[in-house]
Design a protein around this motif. Structure first.
Motif, PDB file in Angstrom:
ATOM      1  N   VAL A   1       0.851  -1.185   0.000  1.00 11.52           N
ATOM      2  CA  VAL A   1       0.000   0.000   0.000  1.00 11.52           C
ATOM      3  C   VAL A   1       0.889   1.237   0.000  1.00 11.52           C
ATOM      4  O   VAL A   1       1.833   1.345   0.792  1.00 11.52           O
ATOM      5  CB  VAL A   1      -0.931   0.014   1.219  1.00 11.52           C
ATOM      6  N   GLN A   2       0.544   2.179  -0.855  1.00 12.57           N
ATOM      7  CA  GLN A   2       1.258   3.451  -0.895  1.00 12.57           C
ATOM      8  C   GLN A   2       0.258   4.594  -0.927  1.00 12.57           C
ATOM      9  O   GLN A   2      -0.815   4.469  -1.518  1.00 12.57           O
ATOM     10  CB  GLN A   2       2.158   3.538  -2.131  1.00 12.57           C
ATOM     11  N   LEU A   3       0.619   5.692  -0.256  1.00 17.24           N
ATOM     12  CA  LEU A   3      -0.177   6.893  -0.311  1.00 17.24           C
ATOM     13  C   LEU A   3       0.550   7.921  -1.162  1.00 17.24           C
ATOM     14  O   LEU A   3       1.748   8.146  -0.967  1.00 17.24           O
ATOM     15  CB  LEU A   3      -0.412   7.480   1.087  1.00 17.24           C
ATOM     16  N   GLN A   4      -0.164   8.522  -2.075  1.00 17.08           N
ATOM     17  CA  GLN A   4       0.415   9.539  -2.954  1.00 17.08           C
ATOM     18  C   GLN A   4      -0.292  10.863  -2.711  1.00 17.08           C
ATOM     19  O   GLN A   4      -1.478  10.989  -3.004  1.00 17.08           O
ATOM     20  CB  GLN A   4       0.275   9.129  -4.415  1.00 17.08           C
ATOM     21  N   ALA A   5       0.458  11.815  -2.159  1.00 14.90           N
ATOM     22  CA  ALA A   5      -0.093  13.142  -1.902  1.00 14.90           C
ATOM     23  C   ALA A   5       0.285  14.087  -3.037  1.00 14.90           C
ATOM     24  O   ALA A   5       1.383  13.991  -3.601  1.00 14.90           O
ATOM     25  CB  ALA A   5       0.431  13.687  -0.578  1.00 14.90           C
ATOM     26  N   SER A   6      -0.614  14.994  -3.343  1.00 15.72           N
ATOM     27  CA  SER A   6      -0.356  15.963  -4.399  1.00 15.72           C
ATOM     28  C   SER A   6      -1.152  17.233  -4.147  1.00 15.72           C
ATOM     29  O   SER A   6      -2.023  17.259  -3.266  1.00 15.72           O
ATOM     30  CB  SER A   6      -0.729  15.374  -5.767  1.00 15.72           C
ATOM     31  N   ALA A  23      -4.709   6.333  -1.958  1.00 11.54           N
ATOM     32  CA  ALA A  23      -4.045   5.092  -1.581  1.00 11.54           C
ATOM     33  C   ALA A  23      -4.125   4.099  -2.715  1.00 11.54           C
ATOM     34  O   ALA A  23      -5.191   3.913  -3.315  1.00 11.54           O
ATOM     35  CB  ALA A  23      -4.692   4.513  -0.326  1.00 11.54           C
ATOM     36  N   SER A  24      -3.008   3.490  -3.000  1.00  9.49           N
ATOM     37  CA  SER A  24      -2.986   2.439  -4.014  1.00  9.49           C
ATOM     38  C   SER A  24      -2.727   1.110  -3.330  1.00  9.49           C
ATOM     39  O   SER A  24      -2.136   1.036  -2.263  1.00  9.49           O
ATOM     40  CB  SER A  24      -1.883   2.717  -5.034  1.00  9.49           C
ATOM     41  N   GLY A  25      -3.202   0.063  -3.923  1.00 15.05           N
ATOM     42  CA  GLY A  25      -3.059  -1.251  -3.321  1.00 15.05           C
ATOM     43  C   GLY A  25      -4.295  -1.624  -2.529  1.00 15.05           C
ATOM     44  O   GLY A  25      -5.232  -0.844  -2.394  1.00 15.05           O
ATOM     45  N   SER A  26      -4.259  -2.787  -1.943  1.00 14.06           N
ATOM     46  CA  SER A  26      -5.409  -3.294  -1.210  1.00 14.06           C
ATOM     47  C   SER A  26      -5.333  -2.816   0.234  1.00 14.06           C
ATOM     48  O   SER A  26      -4.720  -3.467   1.080  1.00 14.06           O
ATOM     49  CB  SER A  26      -5.424  -4.823  -1.275  1.00 14.06           C
ATOM     50  N   ILE A  27      -5.941  -1.661   0.499  1.00 20.09           N
ATOM     51  CA  ILE A  27      -5.798  -1.054   1.817  1.00 20.09           C
ATOM     52  C   ILE A  27      -6.931  -1.440   2.762  1.00 20.09           C
ATOM     53  O   ILE A  27      -6.773  -1.420   3.973  1.00 20.09           O
ATOM     54  CB  ILE A  27      -5.686   0.475   1.698  1.00 20.09           C
ATOM     55  N   GLY A  28      -8.086  -1.779   2.239  1.00 26.63           N
ATOM     56  CA  GLY A  28      -9.202  -2.121   3.102  1.00 26.63           C
ATOM     57  C   GLY A  28      -9.954  -0.889   3.553  1.00 26.63           C
ATOM     58  O   GLY A  28      -9.860   0.179   2.955  1.00 26.63           O
ATOM     59  N   LYS A  74     -12.904   5.743  -3.527  1.00 25.83           N
ATOM     60  CA  LYS A  74     -11.661   5.983  -4.248  1.00 25.83           C
ATOM     61  C   LYS A  74     -10.446   5.960  -3.331  1.00 25.83           C
ATOM     62  O   LYS A  74      -9.334   6.241  -3.781  1.00 25.83           O
ATOM     63  CB  LYS A  74     -11.724   7.329  -4.981  1.00 25.83           C
ATOM     64  N   ASN A  75     -10.667   5.658  -2.052  1.00 27.59           N
ATOM     65  CA  ASN A  75      -9.555   5.655  -1.081  1.00 27.59           C
ATOM     66  C   ASN A  75      -8.766   6.959  -1.153  1.00 27.59           C
ATOM     67  O   ASN A  75      -7.521   6.959  -1.182  1.00 27.59           O
ATOM     68  CB  ASN A  75      -8.617   4.465  -1.332  1.00 27.59           C
ATOM     69  N   PHE A  96      -3.350   7.697   6.726  1.00 26.10           N
ATOM     70  CA  PHE A  96      -4.539   6.842   6.764  1.00 26.10           C
ATOM     71  C   PHE A  96      -4.341   5.799   7.864  1.00 26.10           C
ATOM     72  O   PHE A  96      -3.293   5.131   7.913  1.00 26.10           O
ATOM     73  CB  PHE A  96      -4.739   6.114   5.437  1.00 26.10           C
ATOM     74  N   ASN A  97      -5.313   5.690   8.717  1.00 20.74           N
ATOM     75  CA  ASN A  97      -5.293   4.665   9.768  1.00 20.74           C
ATOM     76  C   ASN A  97      -6.299   3.581   9.397  1.00 20.74           C
ATOM     77  O   ASN A  97      -7.485   3.863   9.239  1.00 20.74           O
ATOM     78  CB  ASN A  97      -5.631   5.294  11.109  1.00 20.74           C
ATOM     79  N   VAL A  98      -5.790   2.355   9.285  1.00 22.49           N
ATOM     80  CA  VAL A  98      -6.615   1.254   8.806  1.00 22.49           C
ATOM     81  C   VAL A  98      -6.752   0.211   9.897  1.00 22.49           C
ATOM     82  O   VAL A  98      -5.753  -0.186  10.514  1.00 22.49           O
ATOM     83  CB  VAL A  98      -5.981   0.626   7.552  1.00 22.49           C
ATOM     84  N   ARG A  99      -7.971  -0.198  10.135  1.00 17.99           N
ATOM     85  CA  ARG A  99      -8.213  -1.200  11.163  1.00 17.99           C
ATOM     86  C   ARG A  99      -8.010  -2.593  10.575  1.00 17.99           C
ATOM     87  O   ARG A  99      -8.593  -2.952   9.572  1.00 17.99           O
ATOM     88  CB  ARG A  99      -9.631  -1.053  11.703  1.00 17.99           C
ATOM     89  N   ARG A 100      -7.151  -3.373  11.238  1.00 22.18           N
ATOM     90  CA  ARG A 100      -6.969  -4.762  10.885  1.00 22.18           C
ATOM     91  C   ARG A 100      -7.657  -5.616  11.930  1.00 22.18           C
ATOM     92  O   ARG A 100      -8.315  -5.108  12.829  1.00 22.18           O
ATOM     93  CB  ARG A 100      -5.464  -5.092  10.805  1.00 22.18           C
TER      94      ARG A 100
END
Length: 118
Positions: A1-6, A23-28, A74-75, A96-100
Motif C-alpha cells: 500500500v502506498q499513499l500519494q499526496a499531491s 491510496a494504491s493497493g489493497s488497503i481495506g 476511491k480511497n 490513513f489509519n486502517v483497522r486490521r
C-alpha cells in the motif's frame, strides 16, 4: 500500500489550494484519514482529521479556512485550503489509519510542500 499526496505549491496569501491523497493497493476500510504538517525544526502537527463515522477535527488555527473530505470508494482524502496565510507554509503529509483484525496500521504519504507568500 502506498499513499500519494499531491496538490501543493506556491500561492499568495489569501489564495487557495486543494491537496489530494490517494491510496494504491489493497488497503481495506480506512478508519481515519488525516492531514498533518511539519515545518523545519518542529514536530509534525495534526491539521485535520476525518473518521469513517463522519466526525471531523480541525486545528484551531485552520478552522473555518480548511475543509477535509474523503471519498471512501476511491480511497482518497482531500484538504481544501482557503484564505491561506504565510504561517500555513509547511510540508503537508496525509495519514490513513486502517483497522486490521487485531490492530491498526498507519500509512503515510510522502509529503507535499505548501508555500504561502505574503
Amino acid at each position: 500500500v502506498q499513499l500519494q499526496a499531491s496538490g501543493g505549491g506556491l500561492v499568495q496569501a489569501g489564495g487557495s489550494l486543494r491537496l489530494s491523497c490517494v491510496a494504491s493497493g489493497s488497503i481495506g476500510s480506512i478508519n481515519v484519514m488525516a492531514w498533518y504538517r511539519q515545518t523545519p525544526g518542529n514536530s509534525r502537527e495534526l491539521v485535520a482529521r476525518s473518521t469513517i463515522d463522519g466526525s471531523t477535527y480541525y486545528l484551531r488555527s485552520v478552522k473555518g479556512r480548511f475543509t477535509i473530505s474523503r471519498d471512501n470508494a476511491k480511497n482518497t482524502a482531500y484538504l481544501q485550503m482557503n484564505s491561506l496565510k504565510p504561517e500555513d507554509t509547511a510540508v503537508y503529509y496525509c495519514n490513513f489509519n486502517v483497522r486490521r483484525l487485531f490492530s491498526t496500521v498507519d500509512y503515510w504519504g510522502q509529503g507535499t510542500k505548501v508555500t504561502v507568500s505574503s
